[in-house]
Design an enzyme around this catalytic site. Structure first.
Site, PDB file in Angstrom:
ATOM      1  N   LYS A 198      20.321  20.289  21.442  1.00 28.41           N
ATOM      2  CA  LYS A 198      19.309  19.903  22.655  1.00 28.41           C
ATOM      3  C   LYS A 198      18.663  20.186  22.070  1.00 28.41           C
ATOM      4  O   LYS A 198      16.951  20.969  21.778  1.00 28.41           O
ATOM      5  CB  LYS A 198      19.613  20.770  23.855  1.00 28.41           C
ATOM      6  CG  LYS A 198      18.989  19.527  25.392  1.00 28.41           C
ATOM      7  CD  LYS A 198      17.345  19.842  25.185  1.00 28.41           C
ATOM      8  CE  LYS A 198      16.545  20.954  25.796  1.00 28.41           C
ATOM      9  NZ  LYS A 198      15.104  20.731  25.288  1.00 28.41           N
ATOM     10  N   GLU A 273      18.452  33.662  20.189  1.00 32.66           N
ATOM     11  CA  GLU A 273      17.319  34.177  18.933  1.00 32.66           C
ATOM     12  C   GLU A 273      15.746  34.342  19.226  1.00 32.66           C
ATOM     13  O   GLU A 273      15.461  33.674  20.193  1.00 32.66           O
ATOM     14  CB  GLU A 273      17.541  33.287  17.526  1.00 32.66           C
ATOM     15  CG  GLU A 273      18.669  33.567  17.176  1.00 32.66           C
ATOM     16  CD  GLU A 273      19.076  34.602  16.124  1.00 32.66           C
ATOM     17  OE1 GLU A 273      18.297  35.732  15.689  1.00 32.66           O
ATOM     18  OE2 GLU A 273      19.807  34.928  15.185  1.00 32.66           O
ATOM     19  N   CYS A 307       8.966  33.044  14.469  1.00 28.78           N
ATOM     20  CA  CYS A 307       9.323  34.085  15.495  1.00 28.78           C
ATOM     21  C   CYS A 307       9.124  35.710  14.776  1.00 28.78           C
ATOM     22  O   CYS A 307       8.832  36.267  15.311  1.00 28.78           O
ATOM     23  CB  CYS A 307      10.134  33.918  15.745  1.00 28.78           C
ATOM     24  SG  CYS A 307      11.644  33.300  13.899  1.00 28.78           S
ATOM     25  N   GLU A 405       3.296  38.342  22.729  1.00 29.93           N
ATOM     26  CA  GLU A 405       3.763  37.334  21.566  1.00 29.93           C
ATOM     27  C   GLU A 405       2.216  36.144  21.967  1.00 29.93           C
ATOM     28  O   GLU A 405       2.672  35.368  23.048  1.00 29.93           O
ATOM     29  CB  GLU A 405       4.708  36.832  21.254  1.00 29.93           C
ATOM     30  CG  GLU A 405       5.307  35.682  20.400  1.00 29.93           C
ATOM     31  CD  GLU A 405       6.658  35.384  20.440  1.00 29.93           C
ATOM     32  OE1 GLU A 405       6.911  34.879  21.386  1.00 29.93           O
ATOM     33  OE2 GLU A 405       7.217  35.036  19.397  1.00 29.93           O
TER      34      GLU A 405
HETATM   35  P1  NAD Z   1      11.539  27.918  24.903  1.00 32.62           P
HETATM   36  O1  NAD Z   1      12.471  29.025  25.524  1.00 32.62           O
HETATM   37  O2  NAD Z   1      10.597  26.914  25.645  1.00 32.62           O
HETATM   38  O3  NAD Z   1      12.134  26.737  24.766  1.00 32.62           O
HETATM   39  C1  NAD Z   1      12.869  26.686  23.070  1.00 32.62           C
HETATM   40  C2  NAD Z   1      14.193  25.462  24.025  1.00 32.62           C
HETATM   41  O4  NAD Z   1      14.936  26.354  24.705  1.00 32.62           O
HETATM   42  C3  NAD Z   1      13.479  23.976  23.963  1.00 32.62           C
HETATM   43  O5  NAD Z   1      14.546  23.084  23.209  1.00 32.62           O
HETATM   44  C4  NAD Z   1      13.786  24.099  25.367  1.00 32.62           C
HETATM   45  O6  NAD Z   1      13.559  22.979  26.222  1.00 32.62           O
HETATM   46  C5  NAD Z   1      14.587  24.782  25.836  1.00 32.62           C
HETATM   47  N1  NAD Z   1      14.967  25.533  27.850  1.00 32.62           N
HETATM   48  C6  NAD Z   1      13.924  25.874  28.361  1.00 32.62           C
HETATM   49  N2  NAD Z   1      14.442  26.115  29.194  1.00 32.62           N
HETATM   50  C7  NAD Z   1      15.373  26.268  29.802  1.00 32.62           C
HETATM   51  C8  NAD Z   1      16.637  26.422  30.535  1.00 32.62           C
HETATM   52  N3  NAD Z   1      16.507  26.950  31.634  1.00 32.62           N
HETATM   53  N4  NAD Z   1      17.964  26.421  30.269  1.00 32.62           N
HETATM   54  C9  NAD Z   1      18.666  25.803  28.405  1.00 32.62           C
HETATM   55  N5  NAD Z   1      17.578  25.164  27.833  1.00 32.62           N
HETATM   56  C10 NAD Z   1      16.157  25.376  28.049  1.00 32.62           C
HETATM   57  O7  NAD Z   1      10.295  28.452  23.098  1.00 32.62           O
HETATM   58  P2  NAD Z   1       9.828  27.652  22.370  1.00 32.62           P
HETATM   59  O8  NAD Z   1       8.528  27.659  23.324  1.00 32.62           O
HETATM   60  O9  NAD Z   1      10.225  26.052  22.257  1.00 32.62           O
HETATM   61  O10 NAD Z   1       9.604  28.203  21.185  1.00 32.62           O
HETATM   62  C11 NAD Z   1       8.812  29.176  20.299  1.00 32.62           C
HETATM   63  C12 NAD Z   1       9.160  30.676  21.313  1.00 32.62           C
HETATM   64  O11 NAD Z   1      10.583  30.607  20.439  1.00 32.62           O
HETATM   65  C13 NAD Z   1       8.470  31.908  20.546  1.00 32.62           C
HETATM   66  O12 NAD Z   1       9.026  33.046  21.595  1.00 32.62           O
HETATM   67  C14 NAD Z   1       9.394  32.763  19.237  1.00 32.62           C
HETATM   68  O13 NAD Z   1       9.939  33.629  19.034  1.00 32.62           O
HETATM   69  C15 NAD Z   1      10.982  31.754  19.403  1.00 32.62           C
HETATM   70  N6  NAD Z   1      11.114  31.841  18.124  1.00 32.62           N
HETATM   71  C16 NAD Z   1      12.559  32.691  17.842  1.00 32.62           C
HETATM   72  C17 NAD Z   1      13.206  32.355  16.647  1.00 32.62           C
HETATM   73  C18 NAD Z   1      14.206  33.902  15.994  1.00 32.62           C
HETATM   74  O14 NAD Z   1      15.321  33.183  15.121  1.00 32.62           O
HETATM   75  N7  NAD Z   1      13.799  34.891  16.943  1.00 32.62           N
HETATM   76  C19 NAD Z   1      13.238  31.514  15.764  1.00 32.62           C
HETATM   77  C20 NAD Z   1      12.428  30.618  16.049  1.00 32.62           C
HETATM   78  C21 NAD Z   1      11.146  30.554  17.221  1.00 32.62           C
END
Ligand code: NAD
Length: 513
Positions: A198, A273, A307, A405
């Site tokens: 997804k 992550e 990230c 962040e």
């Molecule tokens: P997000 O949490 O908004 O979304 C991530 C994914 O989760 C998307 O596919 C979204 O559709 C899905 N999602 C959202 N709500 C959900 C739910 N209730 N149930 C299941 N899935 C759900 O994050 P984002 O804004 O897409 O990405 C940015 C974030 O990701 C930042 O906080 C960044 O630090 C983090 N990130 C972390 C790493 C790491 O390896 N630690 C790497 C890249 C990004």
């Protein structure tokens, strides 16, 4: 190949600032059981071009019914084989072919990725190479995989029997979509699982490329499934699906917390992550030029949407003024541009909602710190999600721009007087993803690494990662580690098989007298 390349895009954007790649699909669909399909209820959502903020395509909005279909296909493929029971060498061949195809299609992939995300094209090309490398790495690892055997001479041999688990649910963010998908797809598939992916709803375009690549490489039908959609709908249905025993999630810490709770009733395997607010600590004895270049790249590459960005820079007081001066001057020189232009170093943020969030932090920073570079929309970029590389100095550790962040091209610089104070500042947020330490004092660098609360530490280096090492964060930055053997551990069950070699050791109950 994404869907049918001969169909025309729903909206043609001919603006030179954001040329739409040729051969976009008519719409973005799911890929379930080797077929591109729309959502069962026909619903779609808008996908936006970050340079113009115009909707350029519609994507299928998956719901529970679509996830159910994808999980059923993945489950059937897992149980019927042959992927789950194939010899590692044969699976490895397919994975190497996948890596070859990703490399061959690197230019197309980068073009789509850069257009959809606003990432500079050169950086999108680099992410594509990394995606291929992820497949090659796990292709090699599974044929070299050794498992433990424990002997009790003359009595027992016990061995570890590794088995794929079943259907893995993979949920990914928008910052480097294709590469982060490869990070999960490669180990999940290498170990023989089936998957339902997804992708993030802001950036669903490149994920469709996997279907053609996997088909051509020989991945059997139903092993890979893709459901697009909104997190709270498609993602939620995947997390709550009783027949998906594993969820690998990368995204925001708050989403991770929700997923953790939603997965609890099913006791799923979880890899999380999450977010970061990583410190770069620059001591007075550091190579100042290398430290400046690395900390500039560390927060402004990938548009700051990274990230592991070193978004807090802690600098020893005796070099503080000199560092801030150099840093601000260099940040002003970072080249902002349209994502498709090769000279661009910072492109457009992914989405207007995210742009508003980052801009609100820029405005807040003006009240919390001293603005020394950037601070708003760059001249000549009146539309789209462009923000200048922005630097705040003298930021106190209580400031929100120090604690939260931002995930954009914004950095906070703070002075320190002693090593103890530097450590206190470094550890003084809820996050613990990465830390970058700049010093030529050998003892200090190792002792600081030991004490800093971060899942990954780089000493006198940028974020250059060896794929064998664990990747993950502590505190609010994550749970569990992926990378190298840890990914193999996450995506397999380790069954212990005990073999008796000697007399049967039976305490006899109910013995006849
Ligand atoms: P997000 O949490 O908004 O979304 C991530 C994914 O989760 C998307 O596919 C979204 O559709 C899905 N999602 C959202 N709500 C959900 C739910 N209730 N149930 C299941 N899935 C759900 O994050 P984002 O804004 O897409 O990405 C940015 C974030 O990701 C930042 O906080 C960044 O630090 C983090 N990130 C972390 C790493 C790491 O390896 N630690 C790497 C890249 C990004």
């Amino acid at each position: 190949m994404i869907q049918s390349a001969d169909q025309t895009p729903s909206v043609e954007i001919r603006d030179a600032a954001a040329p739409a790649p040729a051969g976009l699909p008519a719409r973005i669909q799911h890929y379930i059981d080797a077929e591109f399909v729309d959502s069962a209820d026909g619903e779609t959502f808008d996908v936006i071009n970050p340079v113009t903020n115009e909707t350029y395509i519609q994507a299928a909005a998956g719901k529970k019914e679509d996830v159910d279909r994808a999980v059923a296909a993945a489950k059937r493929a897992f149980h019927e084989g042959p992927w789950s029971s194939m010899l590692p060498r044969e699976r490895s061949r397919v994975l190497h072919r996948i890596a070859d195809l990703v490399e061959e299609r690197g230019a197309r992939l980068a073009e789509l990725e850069s257009f959809d995300t606003g990432l500079p094209i050169t950086q999108a090309l680099g992410q594509g190479r990394r995606a291929a490398e992820n497949f090659r790495f796990f292709a090699d690892l599974i044929v070299a995989q050794a498992d433990d055997t424990y002997k009790v001479p003359g009595r027992q041999i016990n061995y570890v029997n590794r088995k794929p688990i079943g259907v893995a649910g993979l949920i990914t963010p928008w910052n480097t979509p294709f590469m982060l998908e490869s990070w999960k797809l490669a180990p999940a598939l290498a170990t023989g699982n089936s998957v339902v992916l997804k992708p993030a709803e802001f950036t669903p375009l490149s994920a469709g490329l996997w279907a053609g690549i996997f088909e051509e490489a020989g991945l059997p039908r139903g092993v890979f499934n893709l459901v697009n959609g909104i997190g709270e709908q498609a993602g939620d249905a995947l997390v709550k699906h009783p027949e998906v025993p594993l969820i690998s999630f990368t995204g925001e810490s708050s989403t991770g917390q929700l997923i953790f709770a939603n997965a609890a009733p099913h006791l799923k395997g979880l890899s999380m992550e999450l977010g970061g607010k990583s410190p770069a600590i620059v001591f007075a004895d550091a190579d100042l030029e290398a430290a400046t270049n690395a900390t500039i790249f560390g927060v402004f590459s990938l548009n700051g949407e990274r990230c592991t960005a070193g978004s807090r820079i802690l600098v020893e007081r005796s070099i503080y003024d000199e560092f801030v001066r150099r840093y601000a001057a260099q940040a002003e020189r970072v080249r902002i541009g349209y994502p498709h232009q090769p000279e661009t170093e910072v492109g457009a943020l992914v989405h207007p909602e995210h742009f508003e969030k980052v801009m609100s932090y820029v405005e807040l920073g003006k009240t919390e710190g001293r603005l020394v570079a950037g601070g708003g929309r760059p001249e000549g970029f009146e539309a789209g999600n462009f923000i200048q590389p922005t630097v705040f100095a003298d930021v106190p550790h209580t400031a929100r721009i120090f604690q939260e962040e931002i995930f954009g091209p914004v950095v906070a610089i703070t002075p320190f007087d002693t090593e103890e104070e530097a450590l206190h500042l470094a550890n003084g947020t809820k996050y613990g993803l990465a830390a970058y330490i700049w010093t030529n004092d050998l003892k200090r660098s190792h002792n600081f690494a030991q004490a800093v609360e971060a899942g990954m530490v780089w000493l006198n280096s940028n974020n250059v990662r060896d794929l064998r090492t664990p990747f993950g964060g502590v505190k609010a930055s994550g749970l569990g580690h992926e990378g190298g053997y840890r990914s193999i551990d996450f995506y397999t069950d380790q069954q212990a098989v005990h073999i008796n070699l000697g007399e049967v050791h039976n305490p006899v109950f109910g013995k006849a007298d």
